[in-house]
Design a protein around this motif. Structure first.
Motif, PDB file in Angstrom:
ATOM      1  N   HIS A  73     -86.188 -12.384  24.617  1.00  0.00           N
ATOM      2  CA  HIS A  73     -85.931 -10.902  24.725  1.00  0.00           C
ATOM      3  C   HIS A  73     -87.137 -10.589  24.866  1.00  0.00           C
ATOM      4  O   HIS A  73     -87.773  -8.831  25.536  1.00  0.00           O
ATOM      5  N   SER A  74     -88.291 -11.162  23.469  1.00  0.00           N
ATOM      6  CA  SER A  74     -89.562 -10.449  23.319  1.00  0.00           C
ATOM      7  C   SER A  74     -90.309 -10.285  24.036  1.00  0.00           C
ATOM      8  O   SER A  74     -90.962  -9.398  24.959  1.00  0.00           O
ATOM      9  N   TRP A  75     -90.249 -11.122  25.100  1.00  0.00           N
ATOM     10  CA  TRP A  75     -90.940 -11.615  26.392  1.00  0.00           C
ATOM     11  C   TRP A  75     -90.342 -10.952  27.460  1.00  0.00           C
ATOM     12  O   TRP A  75     -91.577  -9.943  28.020  1.00  0.00           O
ATOM     13  N   LEU A  76     -89.359 -11.006  27.837  1.00  0.00           N
ATOM     14  CA  LEU A  76     -88.249  -9.786  28.793  1.00  0.00           C
ATOM     15  C   LEU A  76     -88.627  -8.387  28.665  1.00  0.00           C
ATOM     16  O   LEU A  76     -88.961  -8.097  29.796  1.00  0.00           O
ATOM     17  N   GLU A  77     -89.140  -7.955  26.902  1.00  0.00           N
ATOM     18  CA  GLU A  77     -88.769  -6.311  27.173  1.00  0.00           C
ATOM     19  C   GLU A  77     -90.437  -6.347  27.515  1.00  0.00           C
ATOM     20  O   GLU A  77     -90.696  -5.009  27.990  1.00  0.00           O
ATOM     21  N   GLN A  78     -91.296  -7.686  27.928  1.00  0.00           N
ATOM     22  CA  GLN A  78     -92.557  -6.386  28.371  1.00  0.00           C
ATOM     23  C   GLN A  78     -92.835  -6.005  29.957  1.00  0.00           C
ATOM     24  O   GLN A  78     -93.513  -5.795  29.611  1.00  0.00           O
ATOM     25  N   LYS A  79     -91.748  -6.259  30.524  1.00  0.00           N
ATOM     26  CA  LYS A  79     -91.251  -5.957  31.545  1.00  0.00           C
ATOM     27  C   LYS A  79     -92.071  -6.509  32.550  1.00  0.00           C
ATOM     28  O   LYS A  79     -92.714  -5.700  33.673  1.00  0.00           O
ATOM     29  N   TRP A  80     -92.851  -7.637  33.039  1.00  0.00           N
ATOM     30  CA  TRP A  80     -93.551  -8.106  33.433  1.00  0.00           C
ATOM     31  C   TRP A  80     -92.851  -8.055  35.112  1.00  0.00           C
ATOM     32  O   TRP A  80     -91.779  -8.160  35.045  1.00  0.00           O
ATOM     33  N   THR A  81     -93.603  -8.246  35.753  1.00  0.00           N
ATOM     34  CA  THR A  81     -93.219  -8.627  37.390  1.00  0.00           C
ATOM     35  C   THR A  81     -92.848  -9.737  38.052  1.00  0.00           C
ATOM     36  O   THR A  81     -93.930 -10.485  36.950  1.00  0.00           O
ATOM     37  N   SER A 135     -81.394  -9.200  33.324  1.00  0.00           N
ATOM     38  CA  SER A 135     -80.470  -8.891  32.247  1.00  0.00           C
ATOM     39  C   SER A 135     -78.674  -8.866  32.834  1.00  0.00           C
ATOM     40  O   SER A 135     -78.137  -8.236  31.685  1.00  0.00           O
ATOM     41  N   PRO A 136     -78.685  -8.721  33.870  1.00  0.00           N
ATOM     42  CA  PRO A 136     -77.006  -8.936  33.876  1.00  0.00           C
ATOM     43  C   PRO A 136     -76.644 -10.111  33.998  1.00  0.00           C
ATOM     44  O   PRO A 136     -75.361 -10.560  33.013  1.00  0.00           O
ATOM     45  N   TYR A 137     -77.371 -11.532  32.852  1.00  0.00           N
ATOM     46  CA  TYR A 137     -76.984 -12.348  32.780  1.00  0.00           C
ATOM     47  C   TYR A 137     -77.334 -11.919  31.066  1.00  0.00           C
ATOM     48  O   TYR A 137     -77.846 -13.707  30.121  1.00  0.00           O
ATOM     49  N   LYS A 138     -78.062 -11.210  30.319  1.00  0.00           N
ATOM     50  CA  LYS A 138     -78.516 -11.270  29.613  1.00  0.00           C
ATOM     51  C   LYS A 138     -76.891 -12.391  27.999  1.00  0.00           C
ATOM     52  O   LYS A 138     -77.412 -13.189  27.200  1.00  0.00           O
ATOM     53  N   GLU A 139     -76.433 -12.201  28.384  1.00  0.00           N
ATOM     54  CA  GLU A 139     -75.330 -12.239  27.005  1.00  0.00           C
ATOM     55  C   GLU A 139     -75.243 -13.824  27.756  1.00  0.00           C
ATOM     56  O   GLU A 139     -74.956 -14.696  26.504  1.00  0.00           O
ATOM     57  N   LYS A 140     -75.217 -14.295  28.711  1.00  0.00           N
ATOM     58  CA  LYS A 140     -75.140 -15.303  29.403  1.00  0.00           C
ATOM     59  C   LYS A 140     -76.460 -16.624  29.064  1.00  0.00           C
ATOM     60  O   LYS A 140     -75.835 -17.532  28.479  1.00  0.00           O
ATOM     61  N   ILE A 141     -77.174 -15.299  29.150  1.00  0.00           N
ATOM     62  CA  ILE A 141     -78.739 -16.850  28.389  1.00  0.00           C
ATOM     63  C   ILE A 141     -78.818 -16.794  26.819  1.00  0.00           C
ATOM     64  O   ILE A 141     -78.591 -18.096  26.348  1.00  0.00           O
ATOM     65  N   ASP A 142     -77.811 -16.127  26.075  1.00  0.00           N
ATOM     66  CA  ASP A 142     -77.718 -16.486  24.739  1.00  0.00           C
ATOM     67  C   ASP A 142     -76.857 -17.533  23.967  1.00  0.00           C
ATOM     68  O   ASP A 142     -76.437 -18.143  23.202  1.00  0.00           O
ATOM     69  N   GLN A 143     -75.822 -16.963  25.066  1.00  0.00           N
ATOM     70  CA  GLN A 143     -74.658 -17.769  24.584  1.00  0.00           C
ATOM     71  C   GLN A 143     -74.351 -19.260  25.220  1.00  0.00           C
ATOM     72  O   GLN A 143     -74.050 -19.979  24.807  1.00  0.00           O
ATOM     73  N   ARG A 144     -74.630 -19.477  26.862  1.00  0.00           N
ATOM     74  CA  ARG A 144     -74.063 -20.440  27.145  1.00  0.00           C
ATOM     75  C   ARG A 144     -76.441 -21.239  27.701  1.00  0.00           C
ATOM     76  O   ARG A 144     -76.371 -22.142  27.450  1.00  0.00           O
ATOM     77  N   TRP A 145     -77.334 -20.447  27.994  1.00  0.00           N
ATOM     78  CA  TRP A 145     -78.214 -21.710  28.999  1.00  0.00           C
ATOM     79  C   TRP A 145     -79.284 -21.447  27.783  1.00  0.00           C
ATOM     80  O   TRP A 145     -79.325 -22.478  27.899  1.00  0.00           O
ATOM     81  N   VAL A 146     -79.323 -20.982  26.220  1.00  0.00           N
ATOM     82  CA  VAL A 146     -80.320 -21.177  25.662  1.00  0.00           C
ATOM     83  C   VAL A 146     -79.656 -22.931  24.857  1.00  0.00           C
ATOM     84  O   VAL A 146     -79.988 -23.883  24.552  1.00  0.00           O
ATOM     85  N   PRO A 147     -78.555 -22.025  24.729  1.00  0.00           N
ATOM     86  CA  PRO A 147     -78.057 -23.379  23.694  1.00  0.00           C
ATOM     87  C   PRO A 147     -77.718 -24.483  25.054  1.00  0.00           C
ATOM     88  O   PRO A 147     -78.123 -25.587  24.308  1.00  0.00           O
ATOM     89  N   PHE A 148     -77.688 -25.046  26.267  1.00  0.00           N
ATOM     90  CA  PHE A 148     -77.501 -25.468  27.346  1.00  0.00           C
ATOM     91  C   PHE A 148     -78.885 -26.087  27.129  1.00  0.00           C
ATOM     92  O   PHE A 148     -78.929 -28.013  27.058  1.00  0.00           O
ATOM     93  N   LEU A 149     -79.588 -25.816  27.191  1.00  0.00           N
ATOM     94  CA  LEU A 149     -80.940 -25.718  27.622  1.00  0.00           C
ATOM     95  C   LEU A 149     -81.815 -26.598  26.140  1.00  0.00           C
ATOM     96  O   LEU A 149     -82.016 -27.814  25.936  1.00  0.00           O
TER      97      LEU A 149
END
Length: 379
Positions: free
Chosen positions: A98-106, A290-304
């Protein structure tokens, strides 16, 4: 104070000094001297100290200890399975993401950070090359194939069913045209064009009938002809016959003047419009995910993390062999200076070694007391 008390105290003090000094000396002999001491060609015993003398053996044994008993697949799996550790890691990774994403890199900035330059031009070149490859492959495969083989069977059936309707539409348009004033003028022009080279025949027709009278008689007959079922059937048969011929033609037959460069250019332009690379590379990554923020926290990060942990557990032995962990530990301990190695051990066991010295003094004092009592009894 009686002499026997002084004697006991004296023997206790001497015993304590000898016991404490003996243990202190034994501890010092673990590390010192750092180098062997010679008197002439004769090496003093117990030089160098035990640890300097056995440093290589110690390094080898510590390396084996780390590989065989400390850092093992079982110990790593146990640590990775610990709920507290998993929660801490998931929280840490999520916060970092989230910290990295908030930098709003293209996407372009991210690729630049990864030292990938001119990504947009490279992507366009890649798309164009894939279009060319696919075009060449499809052309080679289908250019000589009959048209009927290139379209789904249901399409052919559908066209066959629509031919009568097409005949009706064509005839309606033709009838509407020849019923109009423009169509009437066209009929007149056609009559004149037909008879203009007939000389006297056309002059005679004009004398007896006249242009307008001939058109007035021919127009209803032409429209009547177009309205007849036989005309419709004739047109339907012609269209069906042409459709059957068309199905047997190849693409090369249908398009004999096929221009590869023109078609390729059109396909490349269409691809660029369909995949707007310029806008895509300027799009902030935050907007993409951003539409997948919840999935990132609840599914993708634990899965990875779980997948990475499982991979690490399964490959621990192989990784340690490839990295030669045992050799690394052995080499590092061998490279330690003796002063640093002594400092390291003392920093870990300083209290315990001090207590051993005190224990030696206590035991020496107790032995001195016992000796004093025995001397008093036997005197």
């Amino acid at each position: 104070m009686p002499n026997w008390i002084w004697t006991l105290l004296f023997m206790m003090v001497i015993g304590a000094i000898i016991g404490g000094f003996t243990n202190f000396l034994a501890i010092q002999m673990l590390f010192r001297p750092h180098r062997p001491i010679y008197i002439g060609k004769w090496q003093l015993p117990f030089t160098p100290g035990l640890i300097p003398k056995r440093q290589k053996e110690l390094a080898t044994q510590v390396g084996k200890l780390v590989v065989n008993h400390l850092v093992t697949p079982q110990s790593i799996q146990k640590k990775l399975s610990d709920p507290k550790f998993k929660y801490e890691m998931e929280t840490l990774v999520s916060d970092k993401v989230h910290s990295w994403l908030e930098q709003k890199w293209t996407i372009e900035q991210l690729l630049h950070f990864l030292q990938i330059e001119n990504a947009e031009q490279k992507a366009k070149a890649y798309l164009h090359s894939k279009v060319k490859q696919k075009y060449a492959s499809l052309k080679q495969k289908y250019a000589d194939e009959p048209f009927i083989e290139l379209v789904p069977e249901q399409w052919g059936v559908k066209v066959q069913e629509k031919i009568p309707e097409l005949s009706d539409k064509v005839l309606e348009k033709v009838i509407a045209y020849f019923s109009s004033e423009q169509g009437r003028e066209k009929i007149n022009t056609m009559i004149e064009d037909f008879f203009q080279d007939r000389g006297r025949i056309w002059s005679m027709i004009q004398m007896f009938v006249g242009n307008q009278s001939l058109v007035d008689r021919l127009q209803p007959e032409l429209i009547k002809f177009l309205h007849s079922d036989s005309t419709k059937q004739l047109l339907t048969n012609i269209l069906q016959s042409e459709w059957q011929k068309l199905q047997q033609n190849s693409l090369q037959d249908l398009f004999p003047n096929w221009q590869d460069d023109t078609l390729l250019k059109h396909l490349e332009n269409w691809t660029e419009k369909t995949i707007p690379l310029e806008r895509l590379f300027q799009l902030p990554i935050y907007e993409l995910v951003s539409p997948y923020k919840e999935k990132i926290d609840q599914r993708w990060v634990p899965f990875l993390l779980e997948a990475g942990g499982n991979y690490l557990v399964e490959r621990t032995e192989e990784i340690m062999k490839r990295f030669q962990v045992e050799e690394i530990v052995r080499e590092q301990i061998e490279e330690f200076s003796l002063a640093k190695l002594e400092e390291l051990v003392l920093s870990i066991a300083k209290k315990e070694l001090t207590m051993i010295t005190y224990l030696g003094a206590i035991l020496g004092g107790a032995i001195g007391l016992i000796q004093g009592i025995i001397v008093m009894i036997t005197a």
